[in-house]
Design a protein around this motif. Structure first.
Motif, PDB file in Angstrom:
ATOM      1  N   MET A  99      -0.643   9.680  10.453  1.00 20.66           N
ATOM      2  CA  MET A  99       0.414   9.465  11.462  1.00 20.66           C
ATOM      3  C   MET A  99       1.793   9.281  10.837  1.00 20.66           C
ATOM      4  N   ILE A 100       1.852   8.493   9.765  1.00 22.34           N
ATOM      5  CA  ILE A 100       3.157   8.245   9.131  1.00 22.34           C
ATOM      6  C   ILE A 100       3.713   9.549   8.580  1.00 22.34           C
TER       7      ILE A 100
ATOM      8  N   GLY B  64      -4.914  -2.527  10.632  1.00 19.49           N
ATOM      9  CA  GLY B  64      -4.277  -1.212  10.592  1.00 19.49           C
ATOM     10  C   GLY B  64      -2.991  -1.185   9.812  1.00 19.49           C
TER      11      GLY B  64
ATOM     12  N   GLU C  91       0.749  -1.225   0.000  1.00 16.85           N
ATOM     13  CA  GLU C  91       0.000   0.000   0.000  1.00 16.85           C
ATOM     14  C   GLU C  91       0.793   1.297   0.000  1.00 16.85           C
TER      15      GLU C  91
HETATM   16  N1  LIG Z   1       3.736  -0.908   4.266  1.00 13.11           N
HETATM   17  C1  LIG Z   1       3.942  -0.690   5.541  1.00 13.11           C
HETATM   18  O1  LIG Z   1       4.995  -1.059   6.069  1.00 13.11           O
HETATM   19  C2  LIG Z   1       2.912   0.029   6.411  1.00 13.11           C
HETATM   20  C3  LIG Z   1       3.183   0.237   7.762  1.00 13.11           C
HETATM   21  C4  LIG Z   1       2.267   0.931   8.536  1.00 13.11           C
HETATM   22  C5  LIG Z   1       1.083   1.407   7.954  1.00 13.11           C
HETATM   23  N2  LIG Z   1       0.817   1.165   6.646  1.00 13.11           N
HETATM   24  C6  LIG Z   1      -0.408   1.702   5.996  1.00 13.11           C
HETATM   25  O2  LIG Z   1      -0.174   3.088   5.720  1.00 13.11           O
HETATM   26  C7  LIG Z   1      -1.411   3.788   5.675  1.00 13.11           C
HETATM   27  C8  LIG Z   1      -1.280   5.100   6.433  1.00 13.11           C
HETATM   28  O3  LIG Z   1      -1.046   4.833   7.803  1.00 13.11           O
HETATM   29  P1  LIG Z   1      -1.195   5.987   8.896  1.00 13.11           P
HETATM   30  O4  LIG Z   1      -0.821   5.351  10.204  1.00 13.11           O
HETATM   31  O5  LIG Z   1      -0.501   7.238   8.475  1.00 13.11           O
HETATM   32  O6  LIG Z   1      -2.803   6.158   8.834  1.00 13.11           O
HETATM   33  P2  LIG Z   1      -3.679   7.415   9.283  1.00 13.11           P
HETATM   34  O7  LIG Z   1      -5.090   6.928   9.365  1.00 13.11           O
HETATM   35  O8  LIG Z   1      -3.057   8.131  10.438  1.00 13.11           O
HETATM   36  O9  LIG Z   1      -3.544   8.392   8.008  1.00 13.11           O
HETATM   37  C9  LIG Z   1      -4.143   8.158   6.779  1.00 13.11           C
HETATM   38  C10 LIG Z   1      -4.539   9.530   6.234  1.00 13.11           C
HETATM   39  O10 LIG Z   1      -4.957   9.364   4.883  1.00 13.11           O
HETATM   40  C11 LIG Z   1      -6.056  10.228   4.646  1.00 13.11           C
HETATM   41  N3  LIG Z   1      -6.798   9.729   3.477  1.00 13.11           N
HETATM   42  C12 LIG Z   1      -7.739   8.758   3.420  1.00 13.11           C
HETATM   43  N4  LIG Z   1      -8.186   8.631   2.156  1.00 13.11           N
HETATM   44  C13 LIG Z   1      -7.500   9.508   1.405  1.00 13.11           C
HETATM   45  C14 LIG Z   1      -7.509   9.842   0.020  1.00 13.11           C
HETATM   46  N5  LIG Z   1      -8.340   9.242  -0.831  1.00 13.11           N
HETATM   47  N6  LIG Z   1      -6.644  10.793  -0.425  1.00 13.11           N
HETATM   48  C15 LIG Z   1      -5.801  11.398   0.438  1.00 13.11           C
HETATM   49  N7  LIG Z   1      -5.743  11.133   1.754  1.00 13.11           N
HETATM   50  C16 LIG Z   1      -6.590  10.210   2.233  1.00 13.11           C
HETATM   51  C17 LIG Z   1      -6.854  10.166   5.945  1.00 13.11           C
HETATM   52  O11 LIG Z   1      -7.699  11.294   6.070  1.00 13.11           O
HETATM   53  C18 LIG Z   1      -5.695  10.178   6.988  1.00 13.11           C
HETATM   54  O12 LIG Z   1      -5.344  11.508   7.331  1.00 13.11           O
HETATM   55  C19 LIG Z   1      -2.462   2.858   6.275  1.00 13.11           C
HETATM   56  O13 LIG Z   1      -3.282   2.380   5.221  1.00 13.11           O
HETATM   57  C20 LIG Z   1      -1.652   1.738   6.894  1.00 13.11           C
HETATM   58  O14 LIG Z   1      -2.371   0.534   6.837  1.00 13.11           O
HETATM   59  C21 LIG Z   1       1.710   0.478   5.857  1.00 13.11           C
END
Ligand SMILES: NC(=O)c1ccc[n+]([C@@H]2O[C@H](COP(=O)([O-])OP(=O)(O)OC[C@H]3O[C@@H](n4cnc5c(N)ncnc54)[C@H](O)[C@@H]3O)[C@@H](O)[C@H]2O)c1
Length: 381
Positions: free
Chosen positions: A63-64, A379, A3
């Protein structure tokens, strides 16, 4: 479904300020202090000043991103002499938070951060982006089926793929929706898993983690991922020569890495954000700096033409090397045994099944979704 993507734009860019577009009818404004037009005196301009690069980040209020944006702005990722413009994409719901992020960036007075713009229209925000870091997606909520999440996030990546295709001056769903951008420019993040694997091997071997190299994560960022101890090295030696405990390697180590994200969520109450952003930085740096001699890194990349026999038309994590020019090549001199092959086949089967679930989003007909077991971490995908 993997993702997190880092996309490198294929063309050399011609810079123009995004805050001050050439066409005054174009809707683009920089945020707050970044709106100010600077008039640098000739003597204030340094001769070594590089051309600014435009970096789009989706999920910028998440958060990321809250860690990542500040790393990008500090020069840690693209270099301390590389000015950047940040183009932040949020959702309607997160727009206020996005403004908050932009305010924090303003208050940080980063010398390399020349422009910040915020928006909720990917066609606008991705305009002229050389890099697009797609972090905006929905994390899985309680009781949510994996197929439902694939559908929701699939739609987001399909839309963003189309927007990138249309306007970006440069995993699978995004790639398939952006036919003008070479498939090789798409990466799905498995670097966090690689870093986790290095850490656990170092711990078991009683060495510092910089001694662990050649670590491949094969497959998907899910619990079918394969941390490869057969090809990994500790202090230059094969892992199995240093850690002679095969049971630990096959069972404990493998599962620890596969489930690390889930364990962390249980302890921390939320998905890993700081270490994920560190791993995004690592992943980008691996493409813009030459890979150390004899080493490699993992990235989820397009499988077409891969030398390992993994099914084509997938995005699959494999070992890569880069000359530091943004491009990469797959590592050829890796070995396989039955254990490794069996695991890789399982990861491949999962991605093929997921692909069928999103067939409608990648132009491959009607979706048939039959996911055998739940291999995704809540998550974290
Ligand atoms: N590959 C990896 O190693 C890894 C590790 C951790 C998390 N993740 C994934 O990363 C993603 C982000 O994690 P996070 O902790 O920052 O989540 P988070 O929920 O804190 O942030 C996600 C943000 O994306 C925004 N968003 C949702 N739909 C959107 C769209 N269509 N266009 C633009 N912005 C949009 C939301 O409003 C939110 O602010 C999650 O999907 C999580 O599952 C992947």
């Amino acid at each position: 479904m993997q993702e997190l993507f880092a996309l490198l734009h294929p063309f050399k860019f011609k810079h123009r300020s995004l805050c001050m577009p050439e066409d005054p009818k174009m809707k683009r404004e920089c945020y707050g202090v970044f709106y100010v037009t600077y008039d640098l005196k000739a003597e204030e301009q340094t001769k070594t000043w590089k051309k600014m690069i435009n970096i789009a980040v989706s999920g910028a209020a998440g958060m990321i991103s809250n860690h990542l944006l500040f790393k990008l702005a500090s020069g840690e990722v693209f270099g301390r002499d590389q000015p950047i413009a940040l183009k932040l994409l949020g959702s309607e719901r997160s727009f206020q938070a996005l403004e908050g992020v932009a305010m924090e960036l303003e208050d940080s007075l980063y010398p390399l951060l020349k422009e910040v713009s915020i928006g909720i229209d990917p066609y606008d925000v991705f305009q002229d982006a050389e890099w697009a870091l797609l972090i905006g997606a929905k994390p899985r909520g309680p009781g949510m089926e994996r197929a439902d999440l694939l559908e929701i996030n699939g739609k987001i990546f399909a839309e963003q793929g189309k927007a990138l295709n249309a306007v970006a001056s440069a995993a699978l769903i995004c790639l398939k929706n952006a036919p003008n951008i070479p498939a090789k420019n798409f990466h799905a993040l498995t670097r966090l898993d690689e870093n986790r694997a290095k850490c656990q091997l170092a711990l078991k071997a009683g060495v510092f983690y910089d001694k662990v190299s050649n670590m491949t994560i094969w497959g998907n960022h899910s619990t079918t991922q394969v941390p490869d101890f057969l090809n990994g090295r500790i202090d230059g030696l094969p892992v199995e020569e240093v850690i002679k405990d095969t049971k630990w390697l096959e069972e404990d180590f493998t599962e620890k890495i596969q489930k690390r994200g889930g364990v962390l969520i249980k302890k921390w109450g939320r998905s890993s954000a700081a270490s994920t952003s560190v791993s995004i930085v690592d992943a980008i740096r691996s493409l813009v700096t030459p890979t150390p001699e004899g080493d490699w890194f993992s990235s989820g990349v397009f499988t077409n033409g891969n030398p390992y026999g993994v099914a084509e038309e997938l995005v699959f994590s494999m070992p890569c090397r880069s000359k530091g020019d943004g491009d990469y090549e797959l590592v050829k001199d890796v070995i396989f045994d039955d254990y490794l092959l069996k695991r890789i086949t399982k990861a491949e089967a999962e991605l093929l099944a997921e692909k069928k679930c999103v067939a409608h989003l990648i132009g491959e007909g009607i979706a048939v979704c039959d996911l055998p077991e739940d291999t995704m971490l809540p998550g974290e995908m």
